[in-house]
Design an enzyme around this catalytic site. Structure first.
Site, PDB file in Angstrom:
ATOM      1  N   THR A 178     -10.042 -10.947  -9.634  1.00 55.69           N
ATOM      2  CA  THR A 178      -9.139 -10.163  -8.789  1.00 55.69           C
ATOM      3  C   THR A 178      -9.426  -8.668  -8.896  1.00 55.69           C
ATOM      4  OG1 THR A 178      -7.489 -10.269 -10.575  1.00 55.69           O
ATOM      5  CG2 THR A 178      -7.298 -11.871  -8.789  1.00 55.69           C
ATOM      6  N   PHE A 186       0.794  -1.228   0.000  1.00 52.82           N
ATOM      7  CA  PHE A 186       0.000   0.000   0.000  1.00 52.82           C
ATOM      8  C   PHE A 186       0.828   1.280   0.000  1.00 52.82           C
ATOM      9  CE2 PHE A 186      -2.125  -3.253   2.704  1.00 52.82           C
ATOM     10  CZ  PHE A 186      -3.008  -3.716   1.742  1.00 52.82           C
ATOM     11  N   GLU A 216      -6.184   1.652  -6.616  1.00 52.75           N
ATOM     12  CA  GLU A 216      -6.405   2.717  -5.644  1.00 52.75           C
ATOM     13  C   GLU A 216      -7.741   3.444  -5.771  1.00 52.75           C
ATOM     14  OE1 GLU A 216      -2.078   4.484  -4.815  1.00 52.75           O
ATOM     15  OE2 GLU A 216      -2.367   3.711  -6.832  1.00 52.75           O
TER      16      GLU A 216
END
Length: 713
Positions: free
Chosen positions: A597, A242, A667
């Protein structure tokens, strides 16, 4: 539970078909080895000792008593550690200043590493580290952040403007002028940071948990003045990143120890050490001013975004950049302001800039819609730009309004009563809210190779990083389509710095950058293959590519992913509890490689948005300069019980000018989510919350003020 996997044996259409992760079985059975789990002979263990003061100098380190403890091999600190090059500029700029550990006696912030204790076992290293007595000469410190603090400055290129802002505000029929805040937030990856280092045949071997093996390898080489070829970094499996997993203090300390002891050394951080040493999202203080005509057309758009940084290096949380591409206005003014204080340097964190910036802008737009008596979606429709509002550049593709249209249909937005505080279900007040989201779609030069093996399979090599996103699987599908073979014939090898330069897993640019390189190499290879598969030599046939020239040929446009977030909340104004009942995100994010995914990425970001809106808040003690809640007992994140109904969908978003078509999705899911939830809380209660997280005490205070009984009522 029975786990079923679907495998396709045909050659056509690998991209766009939902597939389980290639390494999924290894991960769920424990066969996948992470950086802190790989076995080594003669392995030593290091444990960092962090400063207990926020500013000052180390006066003395009583290492003799610790050296006498069982199993202790070394105590490294500023008086005996190897020297490093403190003027390193790598592919992503300067690494965090914390990498220059043990170079002098200075302590610039709480949690600064002052020593590394190395022992035969991890338990011995920890016990010895906790026994080490460090004496300090303490100096006054300042960790307080606020928009009005002296010392705040505008960084270079921190402002963008067009038009006369003051004149347009004065001419506006309706003006919103509001301030918003977000707290310090931390990455909280499931796998804590870890590294294992050894010297092998004169080469530094590093087994790491990172977002870019070549990035870390080159920075380490420069830091220790080594030839780039003398450092080999591998990061096979990563349990989340992240933005936090670049070169850090534990890497440097481990290399120092392995160099001194001539044996492998492993350093694994505790959760509290992760909070202190690996970066975080800065708190923000933001002011948004919007001026509009009665029909909702914006005359003025202004966004001033403040963040803190360390006294060691400037870091800008680019929240004011969010509005520069989103909404048309006659006058635009956006600015970043930075305040240096005695804290660790912030870093990139999922959707850096856009996550906090969208909360302020999308909340302010909701406030403007309220004052205009206009539907929030209609307000956004009326201010949809045809070109970049500040840059004037054309958009590569932009289907934000399509996201709102489909989201409104799926969510049932048309049935919404716009009046606040009118829906009730028992003790709960109910409300709905919406917000837009966007994130840049970038791409960076990357190298890749594809080899046709003699056995009829293909091997892809690219220094990609799979930080839990399914990158291996996506690249397999991309290569299979480019080679026109079944995915089962493709093996993708990643996360090895020897494979050459490549972009990192960050900025929602990973799959786009790596995929372009893999696609180009695969197509080149396909054209070079002999007609008969049996004619491939034993060593195979390899095609290599570097996408630098391909990227340079892209036309200059504004390239973004877009989304529309919808939230329904229930608020108990007697207890202050807020529950998100429904959350829907609809996205326009280019070509979707693997729907399975991809949905995980979207919903993961949206779940993080719930955390941002209601839970996440790192608290610093002004007296000590350190964190009060540097663990998952005190730093709260959303859990399964917080996400009863979560849905992510996407719409077509072709870009005819782009040969890859991937925009990046890692994101955008978090962007706008907190604002949608905050807007829904206003709709439920009639109280506007401009400070995150929306804690129960803040709900109760807002209720008291609404009733005229609270402070400042």
């Amino acid at each position: 539970m029975t786990i079923q996997t679907t495998r396709t044996t045909t050659n056509a259409g690998a991209v766009g078909v939902a597939r389980s992760r290639i390494e999924g079985v290894e991960k769920v059975t424990g066969a996948a080895r992470y950086a802190g789990e790989i076995p080594f002979e003669n392995l030593a263990h290091g444990w960092l000792v962090l400063s207990t003061i926020a500013r000052g100098r180390v006066r003395a380190i009583d290492e003799e008593a610790v050296r006498a403890l069982p199993g202790v091999l070394a105590v490294l600190h500023h008086k005996n550690a190897p020297r490093v090059n403190d003027d390193v500029v790598g592919a992503l700029g300067r690494p965090d200043p914390i990498v220059t550990v043990f170079q002098d006696d200075r302590v610039p912030h709480a949690g600064w590493p002052v020593a590394l204790v190395v022992a035969e076992t991890s338990e011995q290293a920890r016990e010895a580290a906790e026994s080490l007595v460090v004496e300090y000469d303490e100096e006054p410190h300042d960790v307080t952040f606020g928009a009005d603090r002296p010392g705040t400055y505008t960084p270079e290129e921190g402002e963008a403007a067009k038009g006369d802002l003051d004149a347009e505000l004065a001419a506006s029929a309706v003006v919103v002028d509001a301030s918003y805040t977000t707290p310090e937030q931390h990455h909280g990856a499931m796998e804590p940071h870890a590294v294992t280092v050894r010297w092998d045949g004169g080469r530094l071997e590093v087994f790491d948990s990172n977002q870019g093996s070549k990035w870390v390898a080159d920075d380490l080489a420069n830091l220790f003045s080594l030839d780039l070829s003398a450092v080999h970094v591998r990061s096979e499996h990563v349990g989340g990143a992240f933005g936090s997993k670049g070169l850090r203090a534990h890497h440097v300390a481990a290399v120092m120890a392995a160099t001194e002891l001539h044996r492998p050394v492993r350093v694994v951080l505790t959760r509290r050490q992760v909070f202190a040493t690996t970066g975080y999202r800065s708190p923000t203080a933001q002011r948004v001013r919007l001026g509009a005509d009665p029909d909702g057309k914006l005359r003025a758009f202004a966004h001033e975004h403040h963040n803190l940084t360390s006294t060691l290096r400037e870091f800008v949380e680019n929240g004011a950049s969010y509005g520069r591409s989103m909404y048309e206005a006659t006058a635009h003014h956006t600015a970043h302001r930075v305040l240096p204080v005695d804290v660790a340097t912030p870093t990139w964190m999922r959707a850096p800039g856009e996550a906090p910036g969208s909360f302020a802008v999308e909340s302010a737009l909701d406030e403007l819609a309220e004052r205009l008596g206009m539907d929030p979606i209609e307000l956004r429709v009326r201010n949809e730009p045809t070109v970049g509002p500040v840059s004037g550049l054309p958009f590569s593709s932009r289907n934000l309004l399509g996201c709102f249209e489909e989201g409104a249909r799926l969510f049932g937005w048309a049935d919404r009563d716009p009046r606040p505080r009118v829906r009730r279900e028992g003790r709960w007040l109910l409300g709905t809210g919406t917000a837009a989201s966007t994130f840049p779609s970038g791409v960076a030069p990357t190298t890749a190779s594809v080899t046709a093996e003699a056995d009829g399979t293909f091997t892809v090599r690219v220094t990609a990083a799979d930080v839990g996103t399914g990158a291996r699987t996506a690249l397999t599908l991309i290569a299979a389509d480019a080679l026109e073979v079944a995915p089962e014939r493709v093996r993708v090898r990643i996360a090895d710095s020897d494979f050459g330069p490549a972009w990192v897993a960050g900025g929602s640019m990973g799959t786009r950058s790596w995929g372009w390189a893999v696609q180009a190499a695969a197509r080149d290879l396909r054209e070079r293959l002999p007609l008969a598969p049996g004619d491939i030599p034993a060593e195979g046939i390899t095609a290599r590519t570097d996408t630098a020239q391909l990227i340079a040929q892209l036309s200059e446009k504004e390239r973004y992913s877009y989304g529309a977030q919808f939230a329904e909340v229930a608020v108990d104004v007697a207890s202050g509890e807020v529950r998100v009942r429904r959350l829907l995100g609809v996205f326009a994010a280019g070509k979707i490689i693997n729907p399975l995914t991809a949905r995980s990425q979207f919903t993961g970001g949206m779940t993080w948005g719930i955390s941002m809106a209601l839970h996440e808040e790192a608290v610093r003690d002004a007296v000590s300069g350190g964190h009060v809640n540097a663990d998952f007992a005190g730093y709260h994140v959303a859990a399964n019980a917080d996400v009863p109904e979560l849905r992510a969908e996407w719409i077509d978003d072709p870009d005819p000018d782009d040969p890859v078509g991937i925009k990046g999705i890692g994101e955008i899911g978090i962007v706008g989510t907190a604002a949608a939830i905050a807007n829904a809380v206003w709709h439920a209660t009639g109280v506007r919350h401009r400070d995150l997280p929306i804690r129960p005490d803040r709900v109760l205070l807002g209720e008291a003020r609404r009733e005229g009984t609270g402070p400042d009522a």
